[in-house]
Write a protein that holds these residues in place. Structure first.
Motif, PDB file in Angstrom:
ATOM      1  N   SER B  74      33.125 -43.916 -15.438  1.00 15.82           N
ATOM      2  CA  SER B  74      31.914 -43.440 -14.692  1.00 15.82           C
ATOM      3  C   SER B  74      30.993 -42.919 -15.823  1.00 15.82           C
ATOM      4  O   SER B  74      29.624 -42.950 -15.485  1.00 15.82           O
ATOM      5  CB  SER B  74      32.162 -42.284 -13.791  1.00 15.82           C
ATOM      6  N   GLY B 453      36.000 -43.774  -4.177  1.00 19.93           N
ATOM      7  CA  GLY B 453      35.208 -44.424  -5.146  1.00 19.93           C
ATOM      8  C   GLY B 453      34.954 -45.884  -5.048  1.00 19.93           C
ATOM      9  O   GLY B 453      35.317 -46.675  -4.054  1.00 19.93           O
ATOM     10  N   GLY B 473      31.166 -42.100  -5.339  1.00 16.40           N
ATOM     11  CA  GLY B 473      32.200 -41.437  -6.301  1.00 16.40           C
ATOM     12  C   GLY B 473      32.410 -40.062  -5.840  1.00 16.40           C
ATOM     13  O   GLY B 473      33.268 -39.528  -5.417  1.00 16.40           O
TER      14      GLY B 473
END
Lengths: 223, 665, 250
Positions: B74, B453, B473
């Motif tokens: 991420s 997510g 997410g």
């Protein structure tokens, strides 16, 4: 105890180094101004008077105990930090990195050389005076310790002159990092003013040792 | 056929989530303390979920294969995060964000989930700011926004080009706080290699401690997977090297279903591939398309000359350039959604107009932006009749202020100065919309197993809009799962602590060990990496930007053959009982070798073109994607079977939006 | 180009490590890690153990990769992680010495892989703002001056790679710790608990066995995100103020 926790934390130790360092920086200036009287060419009269004043004035005397303590603290703390830092790093890289000034990463080495210098320096002049091993001299009807004579005699020896000059270079290097580092440790870092502090540090680390170095050289050449 | 009940609550679209939240079952604080939850993955979804569940009082065990939760991929998201705050007063609203997302996803996502996502989007920004995420601000001290592809409002919040990093560090800090409070136990360097079911419910995992290879048993009342996407099935992608499908795929082996795996997002602006040793592709943020113009030479001869190095972009006069996005899509121009932009680049390169040696790249040119900004900057600085050089210099400064870090990155990677020469870009696999099938509660068809997510399939349909991955997410982790998990756990308050010394756990350990031993004992001649590379080439060739029936069938067979070869000839050095990155890789590639086949099958099953899924047989006369809403408005959820994976279907019901042909012309 | 690599090999924390020489063929477009991949592929094809090294995103943001190249953490390019370092920075015939981060608080796991969990523990000690999910007020409720937000952002760009520790002759973690302390203290949301935070994080940092800062500035030079040591000064200031001003006895 919070104060002990504070002073033994890595930041607290630095604070001590920084404050004692700054004190020693100021001491150097005062010491230099006094010592420049060696160059008056008056057979040491002014210097001897000054020396007596410095050893007898109660205020100066009290301050000097502080000075001894700070010198010791700076040395001891420096060694403690050096040892813990060595154990924190454990091993060195095979290729030496070139990302610091030489002085900044060798402060401990420089400090040890300075300590050795200091020991010899003190033994030679300060200690002799303390134990009364220096003959007196009469200035204007009053009796003074003739420290000038001892200094004068020492600086007729070329090896001592070289030793002093080299030591001053070492002190200069130590100062070149120590001066600005003291401010950084105190948290005094500012975009506008830090370059100024760094500039002053460089100037200080050149001028003060130079001033000290001139004395033996001058006295050697003038004899 | 498994009945896939999406469990969408009754009521008006706008009220569903509010009403549901107000009436769902809760777990009392004293019971929460006795309930264990496993969260696998510590990216945006996993870290935010673990932190929030810990705050609520559950006993959380969090797992990551990384050395620290902060390394999750991420962190690499650049552009920003969407939220329907309407701080810019430009007509944004929750409904508009919902609608844009549904439309951008080409009408292949679940209405209720997407609307909930839009609703909670505003809370995410509040939460992030409160955590200390340093979003970009205006001089007045309020938050700044920018626009992103596929929408006509400015709703994207950003922190330089490092929005994902800052949001992840925010979630990581919240997680760290729960770790320090003892509510979350963190297991770094532990990779989930199996799911354990007890009486049909997900009750634990087997994780391999990568430091010493030990297989460890972990039990809990339920298991939450937040393990990201499977883009690395393509080998070359913008994903991190470690991104993998193993946790999700192990769940599939235990009965969970993989939904819409063929929906993969190919991002249009990535740095092209240069050599056969290339290990990954680097994304250049979509925000660059705000100012960059995409083009290829009009004449194939010019393209050839550029490829040979006898000409450069600067030698091509304006009239010999084809700004094909502006030409084909006048309404959105260079800001068409990602799937459209990527396909157009492929078309241009297929025509022989590619501009690097491989023939696979187009130009992204900032010349006119530099010129435009330079002029306006000169004007605002009161410089009259500025010279060409002066304009250029000023313009370059403006561009550097906006995109400096991206330009620097381009320069570092390619060695070419993008201020002087147009960037060369090509689409690359970036995100996978498909994932584990989940219902409205984010629960898979395995009771007690949740997916959050990128790991789930639910919100982006067949194409994800820019700046929506971070939103999803965090929405799942902070604001959805903490509530919906109660629907399952409220029925488990009488369940005592799940023991891990039972037959189920022992069997799972034995099976995992057998799987590892099988791979270690092959002692063949080819490296894991070489298999992964070959798999990626097959998937990219036959299931990449455009797909055909014949190709997919061929691709499927090739993957099956490759899988066979893998189990006959792979070589993994070292032993299984030590730190062994090659073994970790081998276990992941083994799972990719199965997933790849399902990707092909899913693409083959979907006889239409939609979003990121483009079937050559189903295109409009102008070459645009042609959907088939009558027959394919469903989610295809796949059950694994070594011989013949089976598909299950959830019909998508659209009660609030009208299904239209997406047009950006 | 033909290169000679001297790579550090170490079986585990408890084994002694040593350098191993390898010849590698590389080209300009390769990243440094791709060059390492090529080496590893060859080692594997010879049934030898590949060199273990940490890496993940390969775009300079995750902070996983860590190698000291010719004495410099992350190699010769300024503001660049190893994964973004490209072989065009080297020339034919170069000898490249590759070592792991060296610090007592970062023990070697294998070859070039080190354990940086000490960083996680420093963050756990206080590198956060104590706010639960759902407690937040509207994001625009507190305006923050643009420059202040930008400064916080500059500190927050730290990727936690540990190059500062690796570069420091004292293996001090001051740059890492101060970047987080300062990032949060600059923001009104983080200001509230900054006194508690700085004391807790410094305490943890010391307990992890990092050295003391001697202001050499090496960290700033090698930081791939170019985080400034003004953060360290700010933390020194904050720490003194916090310890001296705090009501409690810790």
């Amino acid at each position: 105890m919070w104060i002990l926790n504070f002073l033994t934390s890595s930041l607290g130790k630095k604070l001590i180094m920084s404050l004692t360092g700054l004190f020693l920086i100021i001491f150097l200036l005062v010491h230099l101004i006094g010592n420049l009287q060696l160059l008056f060419g008056d057979n040491g009269e002014a210097f001897n008077v000054y020396a007596k004043f410095m050893t007898t004035n109660p205020l100066i005397k009290t301050t000097s105990y502080g000075l001894y303590f700070f010198i010791l603290l700076h040395i001891v703390q420096g060694i403690v930090i050096w040892l813990t830092n060595k154990s924190a790093k454990q091993s060195r890289y095979a290729v030496a990195p070139k990302n610091t000034s030489w002085a900044s990463s060798n402060m401990a080495t420089l400090g040890i050389i300075i300590t050795v210098f200091l020991a010899i320096h003190l033994w030679q002049f300060w200690f002799k005076m303390k134990i009364g091993a220096i003959p007196p001299v009469n200035i204007g009807g009053e009796e003074y310790t003739n420290l000038y004579a001892v200094v004068h005699e020492a600086y007729q020896n070329i090896f001592f002159v070289i030793f002093y000059v080299v030591s001053m270079v070492v002190i200069g290097l130590h100062l070149s990092h120590g001066f600005q580092s003291a401010f950084q440790s105190l948290g005094l870092n500012h975009k506008k003013y830090t370059p100024l502090i760094k500039g002053m540090g460089i100037a200080y680390s050149i001028l003060i040792p130079l001033g000290f170095a001139i004395i033996p050289v001058w006295m050697y050449m003038m004899h | 056929m498994i009945n896939l009940d999406p469990k969408v609550p009754e009521g008006n679209l706008g009220d569903k989530w509010t009403n549901y939240r107000g009436t769902m079952n809760l777990v009392a604080p004293n019971n929460k303390r006795r309930i264990d939850i496993i969260v696998v993955g510590t990216g945006l979804a996993g870290a935010s979920a673990a932190a929030t569940l810990g705050e609520l009082g559950y006993n959380v065990k969090a797992f990551t294969f990384h050395d620290s939760p902060r390394r999750a991929h991420s962190i690499a998201a650049q552009g920003g995060i969407n939220a329907a705050k309407n701080y810019q007063n430009d007509g944004d609203s929750i409904y508009r964000l919902f609608y844009d997302t549904i439309k951008g996803g080409d009408y292949r996502s679940r209405e209720a989930n997407v609307h909930r996502l839009a609703e909670v989007s505003v809370n995410i920004i509040d939460q992030a700011v409160a955590q200390g995420v340093p979003f970009a601000r205006e001089y007045g001290g309020l938050l700044a926004n920018r626009s992103f592809g596929g929408v006509q409002v400015s709703r994207t919040f950003y922190a330089k080009g490092q929005t994902g990093q800052q949001l992840l560090l925010g979630a990581y800090s919240a997680l760290s706080r729960q770790i320090s409070l003892g509510n979350v136990t963190m297991y770094n360097r532990h990779e989930m290699i199996d799911l354990v079911k007890v009486d049909g419910k997900a009750r634990g995992i087997i994780a391999r401690n990568s430091l010493n290879g030990e297989l460890t048993k972990h039990s809990a009342h339920c298991v939450v997977l937040a393990t990201g996407g499977y883009g690395n099935v393509f080998y070359l992608s913008t994903n991190a090297m470690g991104c993998n499908v193993t946790a999700a795929w192990r769940a599939v082996h235990k009965g969970a279903l993989m939904a819409n795996p063929c929906y993969t997002q190919i991002h249009p602006t990535c740095i092209p591939q240069f050599g056969s040793y290339q290990s990954k592709l680097t994304l250049m943020s979509e925000s660059l398309r705000n100012d960059g113009r995409v083009w290829v030479p009009n004449k194939v001869e010019d393209a050839e000359a550029i490829r040979k190095g006898t000409k450069t972009a600067l030698d091509i006069p304006e009239e010999d350039r084809d700004y094909y996005l502006e030409r084909r899509y006048p309404a959105f121009g260079n800001l068409v959604p990602r799937d459209v932009a990527s396909r157009a680049a492929k078309v241009a390169c297929d025509e022989g107009k590619g501009v690097v040696g491989t023939g696979l790249a187009v130009f992204l040119d900032f010349e006119s932006a530099i010129h435009r900004y330079g002029k306006s900057e000169a004007h605002s600085k009161g410089i009259h009749n500025p010279g060409k050089e002066a304009i250029r210099k000023l313009g370059e400064e403006v561009v550097a202020a906006k995109y400096g870090n991206l330009f620097d990155m381009y320069l570092k990677i390619t060695g070419e100065n993008p201020y002087k020469m147009p960037m060369k870009i090509y689409p690359a696999v970036h995100y996978t919309m498909g994932g584990l099938w989940v219902d409205y509660n984010l629960e898979t068809n395995v009771p007690g197993l949740f997916a959050l997510g990128e790991c789930n399939f639910s919100d982006h349909g067949s194409n994800r809009l820019g700046a929506s991955a971070l939103m999803q997410g965090l929405a799942d982790g902070y604001f959805v799962i903490p509530y919906t998990i109660g629907q399952f756990l409220s029925k488990e308050i009488r369940t005592p602590k799940i023991q891990d010394d039972t037959a189920e756990f022992d069997t799972a350990v034995k099976e995992s060990q057998a799987r590892i031993d099988r791979i270690m004992n092959i002692k063949g001649n080819q490296s894991v990496e070489s298999f992964h590379r070959r798999l990626g080439a097959i998937v990219w060739e036959y299931c990449g930007m455009s797909r055909s029936e014949a190709g997919l069938k061929k691709g499927r067979q090739m993957i099956r053959d490759l899988r066979k070869e893998f189990y006959a000839d792979v070589f993994v050095p070292g032993t299984s009982a030590e730190f062994n990155p090659e073994l970790e890789k081998a276990l992941r590639v083994a799972d990719f070798l199965e997933l790849g086949e399902v990707l092909m099958l899913d693409a083959l099953d979907r006889n239409e073109s939609c979003g990121g899924h483009f079937r050559e047989e189903y295109a409009s006369p102008e070459g645009e994607a042609a959907r088939n809403d009558k027959d394919y408005t469903y989610v295809a959820a796949w059950e694994w079977d070594e011989n013949e994976p089976k598909v299950h279907k959830e019909n998508l019901v659209f009660e609030n939006v009208e299904l239209k042909t997406r047009s950006y012309k | 180009m033909k290169l000679t690599l001297k790579v550090w090999r170490q079986k585990s924390k408890d084994h002694k490590g040593s350098f191993e020489n390898h010849q590698v063929e590389a080209d300009d477009h390769m990243s440094f890690l791709e060059m390492m991949d090529v080496l590893n592929e060859r080692l594997i094809s010879n049934k030898a153990e590949p060199v273990a090294f940490s890496h993940d995103c390969r775009e300079g943001i995750c902070g996983t990769c860590n190698m000291v190249i010719n004495g410099k953490p992350h190699g010769p390019s300024k503001g660049t992680t190893v994964c973004q370092l490209h072989m065009r920075e080297f020339k034919d015939g170069d000898v490249i010495v590759i070592e792991p981060w060296r610090a007592a608080a970062f023990p070697v796991i294998k070859d070039l892989v080190v354990d940086r969990s000490s960083f996680d523990r420093i963050i756990q000690a206080g590198g956060y703002i104590s706010v639960n999910t759902g407690q937040a007020q509207d994001a625009n409720a507190i305006p923050i001056e643009k420059d202040t937000a930008a400064q916080a952002m500059d500190a927050a760009t730290c990727i936690g790679c540990g190059a500062c520790v690796a570069a420091c002759p004292n293996a001090s973690a001051m740059l890492f710790t101060s970047a987080k302390v300062n990032h949060l203290a600059l923001l009104p949301q983080g200001q509230v608990e900054s006194s508690r935070r700085v004391r807790a994080m410094v305490k943890q940092m010391d307990e992890e066995g990092f050295g003391a800062c001697s202001n050499t500035g090496a960290c700033e030079v090698e930081c791939p995100k170019e985080i400034s040591i003004t953060n360290i000064a700010a933390m020194n200031r904050m720490y003194m103020g916090a310890v001296i001003g705090a009501q409690d006895q810790v």
